[in-house]
Design an enzyme around this catalytic site. Structure first.
Site, PDB file in Angstrom:
ATOM      1  NE  ARG A 198       0.314   6.709  -8.317  1.00 18.92           N
ATOM      2  CZ  ARG A 198      -0.084   7.510  -9.282  1.00 18.92           C
ATOM      3  NH1 ARG A 198       0.498   7.452 -10.471  1.00 18.92           N
ATOM      4  NH2 ARG A 198      -1.060   8.362  -9.100  1.00 18.92           N
ATOM      5  CE1 TYR A 202       4.043   7.770  -2.132  1.00 17.39           C
ATOM      6  CE2 TYR A 202       3.644   6.790  -4.274  1.00 17.39           C
ATOM      7  CZ  TYR A 202       3.179   7.440  -3.155  1.00 17.39           C
ATOM      8  OH  TYR A 202       1.848   7.739  -3.042  1.00 17.39           O
ATOM      9  N   GLY A 213       3.443   3.605  -4.095  1.00 13.83           N
ATOM     10  CA  GLY A 213       2.911   3.243  -5.408  1.00 13.83           C
ATOM     11  C   GLY A 213       3.965   2.647  -6.334  1.00 13.83           C
ATOM     12  CE  LYS A 253      -2.530   3.445  -6.726  1.00 15.16           C
ATOM     13  NZ  LYS A 253      -3.978   3.630  -6.749  1.00 15.16           N
ATOM     14  CG  HIS A 303      -7.581   4.094  -9.412  1.00 14.39           C
ATOM     15  ND1 HIS A 303      -7.203   5.364  -9.774  1.00 14.39           N
ATOM     16  CD2 HIS A 303      -7.122   3.920  -8.148  1.00 14.39           C
ATOM     17  CE1 HIS A 303      -6.531   5.931  -8.788  1.00 14.39           C
ATOM     18  NE2 HIS A 303      -6.470   5.082  -7.789  1.00 14.39           N
ATOM     19  CB  SER A 306      -4.098   9.631  -7.413  1.00 12.51           C
ATOM     20  OG  SER A 306      -3.918   8.533  -8.262  1.00 12.51           O
ATOM     21  CB  ALA A 307      -4.713  12.975  -4.143  1.00 10.15           C
ATOM     22  CB  CYS A 308     -10.108  12.973  -6.475  1.00 11.17           C
ATOM     23  SG  CYS A 308      -9.173  13.890  -7.703  1.00 11.17           S
ATOM     24  CE  LYS A 358      -9.804   5.388  -5.584  1.00  8.34           C
ATOM     25  NZ  LYS A 358      -8.677   6.133  -6.200  1.00  8.34           N
ATOM     26  CG  ASP A 413      -6.306   3.004  -4.389  1.00 10.75           C
ATOM     27  OD1 ASP A 413      -6.681   4.052  -4.927  1.00 10.75           O
ATOM     28  OD2 ASP A 413      -5.189   2.494  -4.605  1.00 10.75           O
ATOM     29  CG  ASN A 452       1.466  11.543  -2.473  1.00 14.77           C
ATOM     30  OD1 ASN A 452       0.278  11.267  -2.298  1.00 14.77           O
ATOM     31  ND2 ASN A 452       2.303  10.701  -3.048  1.00 14.77           N
ATOM     32  NE  ARG A 467      -0.266   8.755  -0.735  1.00 11.96           N
ATOM     33  CZ  ARG A 467      -1.118   8.342  -1.670  1.00 11.96           C
ATOM     34  NH1 ARG A 467      -1.995   7.397  -1.413  1.00 11.96           N
ATOM     35  NH2 ARG A 467      -1.126   8.888  -2.860  1.00 11.96           N
ATOM     36  NE  ARG A 503      -8.676  17.344  -6.891  1.00 15.01           N
ATOM     37  CZ  ARG A 503      -8.807  17.726  -5.621  1.00 15.01           C
ATOM     38  NH1 ARG A 503      -9.040  18.984  -5.329  1.00 15.01           N
ATOM     39  NH2 ARG A 503      -8.676  16.842  -4.644  1.00 15.01           N
ATOM     40  N   GLY A 516     -19.424  14.301   4.124  1.00 14.84           N
ATOM     41  CA  GLY A 516     -20.607  13.532   4.512  1.00 14.84           C
ATOM     42  C   GLY A 516     -21.831  13.882   3.674  1.00 14.84           C
TER      43      GLY A 516
HETATM   44  C1  OXD Z   1      -2.765   6.678  -5.929  1.00 12.86           C
HETATM   45  C2  OXD Z   1      -2.837   5.959  -4.634  1.00 12.86           C
HETATM   46  O1  OXD Z   1      -1.757   7.357  -6.212  1.00 12.86           O
HETATM   47  O2  OXD Z   1      -3.872   5.337  -4.380  1.00 12.86           O
HETATM   48  O3  OXD Z   1      -3.748   6.582  -6.698  1.00 12.86           O
HETATM   49  O4  OXD Z   1      -1.861   5.962  -3.881  1.00 12.86           O
HETATM   50 MN    MN Z   2      -5.206   5.241  -6.013  1.00 15.20          MN
END
Ligand code: OXD
Ligand code: MN
Length: 582
Positions: A66, A194, A196, A203, A223, A245-247, A249, A272, A359, A361, A392, A486
């Site tokens: 993004r 891309y 997003g 988004k 989100h 993002s990317a943490c 989820k 998401d 990134n 996917r 994070r 886990g």
């Molecule tokens: C983000 C996604 O960037 O979910 O948050 O792709």
């Molecule tokens: Mn996201």
């Protein structure tokens, strides 16, 4: 095909007149149509033995994430967009876009994609139509949304839909814009393929326009992942959790319980986005507006997310990952083998960087997930017991704490900060304020958004309890202190027990916290002093954090809700009195 909805028919005609495509294709959402899309030159089939019906896409190397600085909210009054968004005057934006869209689809097919965000027919669902010249986008939309004739039928019955116009343009970042016109329920995106930026249901619609509509109509577009935790007694509690993002989820949404927690099951509703509204019973009910996962591939492996690995061996699209000799998708963290090609299509050389773009996917239908919740399609959604915010944070934020009430919970969400990741094109690893993990996605002024959140306190006394977690705390040697993945279920177990009043907590200035013995450590290898540190509050550092939050809130000036400032003052006073008595 065409439509009985005159507004839609007129818009398609108008867009075709402007963009001049060679042909127009109305997507019906069928399997045959999907097969044609993935046979286009945007895709390459993967190994049919190991990955049946899986396709590979390589994007332009400058178009991999993004681009927040090219993403605009175009409202008549800039105050509506707020300091949290890039703003452009709608007339100026439209003039720029008009020039860029003129003739941009020459020689290409224009796909008209009616889509539904949410289960077809749910009162929480919303409809849209994306027009695009990208077969990649059309194929991904079929996985990520309920697209085609079914959605069109509802659009024709209800008459309401978001207009979402997309073109690849020339893919130049200099001519790339992702523009939102919430006052006109319109999105216009050009110059990027891309996800997003281009899968406009995600988004752009479900979050930026969604949050705007949610405020107007009294609901929440967030989100957040949605996960069901079934305890050994067979009761399921649903948790909605917001992380930047990317943490992790997707990993949390698909968590596999550790063997040492027998009887627990985890059910994935979404990874998401959550749309939530109050039910007649006063509880908050949530749907996942999406029908697929557009997940970050690197780091997804048998140890971190075995459910994801299991769902990715069929009917999936892979973007910008590496490739093995025998044409299987590969990324860092998947296995120990070495791929043949990197994401650019050159021979893999570890000295020249990772095989998979950080990134990169996968896109896959939600139903393929082994932990797919049987309630994912419930028209009323699922009732949310707990809302969890997380960032994070290498330092400061404890493993978990609970907000004292709803309004304090809004402060906890509004005070979120996180180190940045590869999901957006900007410096990685810098701490930035990311309230409710919505910084890139809140379609209006954050101050008004917090006021909207606060307004729920008067509407119900059965709202979810609010928590904050941090899986990313590091020790002085930079090592993660909590095992994560886990094992995070141990924290969710405490959270769910708190929602049921089954476990006590320590009252601290930042919120209620577990004592180390309240966290189930059965079978967990963690030093007692690590847990102690993970569950402690560093008063001096928290005071400085609260000072940062106060400074951040000052950017929103007189629009800031007083209730939130009062909540902040309460926490500061409580931290100060702790310092005074220490
Ligand atoms: C983000 C996604 O960037 O979910 O948050 O792709
Ligand atoms: Mn996201």
């Amino acid at each position: 095909m065409s439509t009985t909805n005159q507004a839609l028919q007129d818009w398609v005609t108008e867009v075709a007149h402007l963009t001049k495509p060679a042909r127009i294709h109305w997507c019906d959402g069928s399997q045959e149509e999907y097969q044609k899309l993935v046979r286009s030159s945007d895709f390459m089939p993967l190994n049919p033995e190991t990955h049946p019906d899986c396709y590979y896409h390589r994007s332009d190397p400058t178009d991999v994430a993004r681009t927040e600085h090219l993403t605009f909210i175009c409202t008549r009054n800039p105050e509506e967009a707020g300091p949290n968004n890039y703003w452009m005057d709608p007339a100026e934006a439209n003039e720029k876009l008009e020039a860029l869209f003129a003739g941009c689809m020459r020689g290409r097919t224009m796909f008209v994609i009616p889509y539904c965000m949410g289960p077809l027919g749910s009162p929480l669902s919303r409809y849209g139509v994306e027009i695009t010249d990208s077969p990649y986008v059309a194929a991904n939309m079929r996985i990520m949304t309920r697209m085609g004739s079914g959605a069109l039928k509802y659009i024709e019955e209800q008459g309401q839909f978001v207009k979402a116009l997309h073109s690849l343009g020339d893919l130049s970042p200099d001519r790339r814009f992702i523009m939102h016109f919430p006052e006109e329920s319109t999105i216009k995106s050009i110059g990027s393929g891309y996800g997003g930026n281009a899968l406009l249901g995600k988004k752009c619609h479900a979050l930026r326009l969604g949050s705007w509509q949610a405020r107007e109509q009294g609901w929440l577009a967030e989100h957040m992942l949605i996960v069901g935790i079934e305890n050994p007694q067979g009761e399921t509690h649903y948790v909605a959790a917001a992380f930047p993002s990317a943490c992790g989820k997707t990993n949390l949404a698909m968590l596999i319980p550790p063997e040492t927690m027998p009887g627990y099951k985890v059910w994935t509703v979404g990874d998401d986005i959550a749309w939530m509204r109050l039910g007649e019973d006063g509880r908050l009910w949530a749907i996942n507006p999406e029908a697929g996962y557009f997940g970050v591939a690197p780091g997804t492996g048998p140890k971190t997310n075995a459910n994801a690995v299991a769902m990715l061996n069929r009917n999936a699209i892979f973007t910008n990952v590496g490739l093995t000799e025998d044409n299987r998708p590969w990324w860092e963290g998947l296995s120990d083998e070495s791929p043949k090609y990197d994401w650019r299509g050159t021979l893999y050389n570890p000295d020249k960087g990772p095989a998979a773009q950080p990134n990169s996917r996968f896109t896959v239908p939600s139903k393929q997930c082994p932990s797919y919740s049987p309630h994912s399609e419930d028209l009323s959604g699922v009732p949310i017991s707990a809302i969890v915010f997380g960032g994070r944070r290498a330092k400061l934020a404890p493993l978990v704490y609970q907000a004292k009430d709803w309004n304090h919970g809004v402060l906890v969400g509004a005070g979120m900060a996180s180190e940045t990741t590869a999901a957006a094109t900007a410096a990685v690893g810098v701490v930035r304020r990311d309230p409710m993990a919505m910084k890139p996605f809140c379609g209006y002024n954050y101050a008004d958004y917090w006021a909207h959140w606060l307004s729920f306190a008067e509407k119900s006394d059965k709202l979810p309890k609010v928590f904050h977690v941090n899986w990313f705390r590091q020790d002085d040697n930079g090592k993660f202190m909590w095992p994560g993945f886990g094992e995070n279920l141990r924290v969710l177990e405490w959270i769910v027990k708190r929602c049921q009043d089954q476990v006590a907590a320590v009252d601290t200035p930042i919120g209620y916290m577990p004592r180390p013995e309240d966290i189930n450590t059965n079978g967990l290898k963690i030093a007692e002093d690590s847990l102690q540190t993970l569950l402690s509050v560093d008063t001096a550092n928290w005071l400085s954090e609260m000072g940062d939050i106060r400074k951040y809130f000052a950017d929103f000036g007189g629009r800031m809700p007083q209730t939130l400032l009062d909540e902040l003052a309460k926490v500061i006073a409580s931290l100060e009195s702790e310092t005074a008595t220490a």
